[in-house]
Design a protein around this motif. Structure first.
Motif, PDB file in Angstrom:
ATOM      1  N   TYR A   1     -97.619 -92.913 -39.457  1.00  0.00           N
ATOM      2  CA  TYR A   1     -97.408 -91.480 -39.652  1.00  0.00           C
ATOM      3  C   TYR A   1     -96.108 -90.977 -39.030  1.00  0.00           C
TER       4      TYR A   1
ATOM      5  N   GLU B   1     -98.327 -77.935 -37.360  1.00  0.00           N
ATOM      6  CA  GLU B   1     -97.182 -78.536 -38.051  1.00  0.00           C
ATOM      7  C   GLU B   1     -97.517 -78.818 -39.511  1.00  0.00           C
TER       8      GLU B   1
ATOM      9  N   ASN C   1     -93.088 -89.153 -41.194  1.00  0.00           N
ATOM     10  CA  ASN C   1     -92.486 -87.849 -40.884  1.00  0.00           C
ATOM     11  C   ASN C   1     -90.971 -87.946 -40.751  1.00  0.00           C
TER      12      ASN C   1
ATOM     13  N   CYS D   1     -99.070 -85.186 -40.719  1.00  0.00           N
ATOM     14  CA  CYS D   1     -99.444 -84.311 -39.599  1.00  0.00           C
ATOM     15  C   CYS D   1    -100.952 -84.082 -39.572  1.00  0.00           C
TER      16      CYS D   1
ATOM     17  N   ARG E   1    -108.855 -77.306 -39.364  1.00  0.00           N
ATOM     18  CA  ARG E   1    -108.539 -76.417 -38.242  1.00  0.00           C
ATOM     19  C   ARG E   1    -109.775 -75.631 -37.815  1.00  0.00           C
TER      20      ARG E   1
ATOM     21  N   LEU F   1    -102.719 -86.917 -38.020  1.00  0.00           N
ATOM     22  CA  LEU F   1    -102.543 -86.928 -36.567  1.00  0.00           C
ATOM     23  C   LEU F   1    -103.183 -85.711 -35.901  1.00  0.00           C
ATOM     24  N   ASP F   2    -103.866 -84.867 -36.689  1.00  0.00           N
ATOM     25  CA  ASP F   2    -104.470 -83.619 -36.195  1.00  0.00           C
ATOM     26  C   ASP F   2    -103.423 -82.676 -35.596  1.00  0.00           C
ATOM     27  N   LYS F   3    -102.182 -82.780 -36.095  1.00  0.00           N
ATOM     28  CA  LYS F   3    -101.149 -81.807 -35.727  1.00  0.00           C
ATOM     29  C   LYS F   3    -101.210 -80.690 -36.769  1.00  0.00           C
ATOM     30  N   LEU F   4    -102.222 -79.868 -36.638  1.00  0.00           N
ATOM     31  CA  LEU F   4    -102.541 -78.916 -37.699  1.00  0.00           C
ATOM     32  C   LEU F   4    -101.526 -77.783 -37.835  1.00  0.00           C
TER      33      LEU F   4
END
Length: 408
Positions: free
Chosen positions: A173, A209, A177, A201, A238, A204-207
């Motif tokens: 991931y 982003e 990116n 994202c 989320r 990776l639970d980079k919500l």
């Protein structure tokens, strides 16, 4: 019988005249001379040697053999490899991009990523291409530099975006990116790059982003179905995580509140507790209130009955503060290992250890809380310990206990 035709017969070299033998030898020599040297060499090789030789020919290769069999380079293979870098940067890169697309269609993500990488390297001058000016015999073609540059950037953008897909499928991931960012630096309107960046994202639970990437793509095409669907998935994730986090905070707050309420209840009852560095394993047994939110409700204690003269124990998970030890001994005694019949309710005495290391006798009919609130006993690691000994041997055991504690 039919008459033999004098013109048809079998040739026998052994019996033929010398002139005939010479003619046959000349025929064999002429045939041998007509066979190419390579084929004459093959006639002297075994089947395994022929197969090994064929494996050096790119058309028949079943495994990569980059030698000529004698320690040198495989010239045919090198010639074919060189063709991959023949042409302008854009042509070489486009060739690799097409090969990458073919591999990607077969879901050969690692191979596809390698082709896209080679395409990017060709454009960035990280591999050598054969240009017309390297060979004076070739005709030099004048290129429109502006058009060529535009073509190169377009191919590089496609290779980066497609390599991002390969990395996404391979769960790389971070690399995905980075490729998306590079593609978007060339063309901020690349919706596939925005989609793949958002997907990485999300994985990776980079919500925040991920939502930002979706919003950035949708500003160029507000009706893009793929981005809208992904945006909905990200928002659902989320909301789910927000719910999990809220539940966790609520649970932690409840645990803190219940612990404070229990501490207050024990303090009000005069029960002294102490924790050590090595508490015993009691599974889910613990000191607890009948109503965890109400300090005035009944307190229940885990109780361990010890039979020190026989090294035996019984564990009761919850004994109410108003209950007596005698109530529980009624159903525990007699004991299955008590061969002499020493352990009957009326024939035993109960003791607790004091905070100073001594002993206090516990009335079998006395409510448990009376003994715990006497000011002499402390509950260690949340466990009440009660020693049970036969009356006839109580004095003997007390003397032994004092000796072990150094009281004599």
């Amino acid at each position: 019988m039919s008459q033999e035709n004098p013109n048809i017969g079998n040739l026998s070299l052994n019996n033929a005249p010398a002139s005939q033998n010479e003619a046959a030898d000349q025929f064999v020599e002429s045939v041998s001379a007509a066979i190419p040297p390579g084929m004459q060499r093959n006639q002297q090789m075994s089947a395994d040697e022929i197969l090994k030789e064929m494996n050096r020919v790119p058309l028949f290769m079943t495994s990569l053999d980059e030698t000529d069999g004698d320690g040198g380079d495989n010239t045919m293979l090198e010639a074919i490899k060189a063709l991959a870098y023949e042409g302008t940067k854009a042509e070489v890169a486009e060739n690799f991009r097409q090969q990458g697309n073919e591999a990607a269609r077969e879901k050969l993500w690692k191979d596809a990523r390698e082709f896209y990488t080679k395409g990017i390297q060709a454009l960035r001058g990280q591999v050598k291409t054969t240009e017309a000016e390297d060979d004076p015999s070739l005709k030099v073609v004048e290129l429109d530099e502006e058009a060529e540059t535009k073509k190169e950037r377009s191919i590089e953008e496609a290779c980066l975006s497609n390599r991002a897909l390969c990395n996404l499928e391979m769960k790389n991931y971070g690399s995905c990116n980075r490729d998306c960012a590079a593609a978007l630096s060339i063309n901020p309107r690349n919706l596939k790059a925005w989609y793949r960046a958002a997907s990485a994202c999300l994985a990776l639970d980079k919500l925040p982003e991920a939502l930002d990437a979706c919003a950035s793509g949708l500003q160029f095409d507000a009706s893009n179905a793929a981005l809208r669907s992904l945006q909905t998935s990200i928002e659902a994730r989320r909301d789910h995580l927000a719910g999990v986090e809220a539940s966790r905070r609520e649970r932690e707050e409840r645990v803190r509140s219940e612990a404070a309420t229990l501490k207050k209840a024990l303090r009000e009852r005069g029960v002294v507790v102490r924790e050590t560095a090595s508490p015993p394993e009691m599974e889910d047994a613990r000191i607890q209130l009948e109503d965890p939110s109400e300090a005035g409700s009944e307190v229940r204690f885990p109780v361990l009955f010890l039979y020190p003269l026989h090294a035996q124990t019984d564990f009761i998970k919850a004994v109410g503060e108003a209950e007596s030890v005698g109530q529980h001994l009624e159903y525990i005694l007699p004991l299955p290992w008590d061969e002499k019949g020493e352990y009957r309710v009326e024939d035993v005495e109960c003791y607790m250890e004091t905070s100073s290391g001594g002993l206090i006798k516990v009335g079998k009919k006395l409510p448990l809380i009376k003994s715990l609130a006497s000011g002499k006993v402390e509950v260690v690691d949340g466990l009440v310990r009660v020693f049970v000994v036969p009356k006839a041997r109580a004095a003997e055991w007390i003397e032994e206990f004092k000796k072990r504690r150094g009281k004599q």
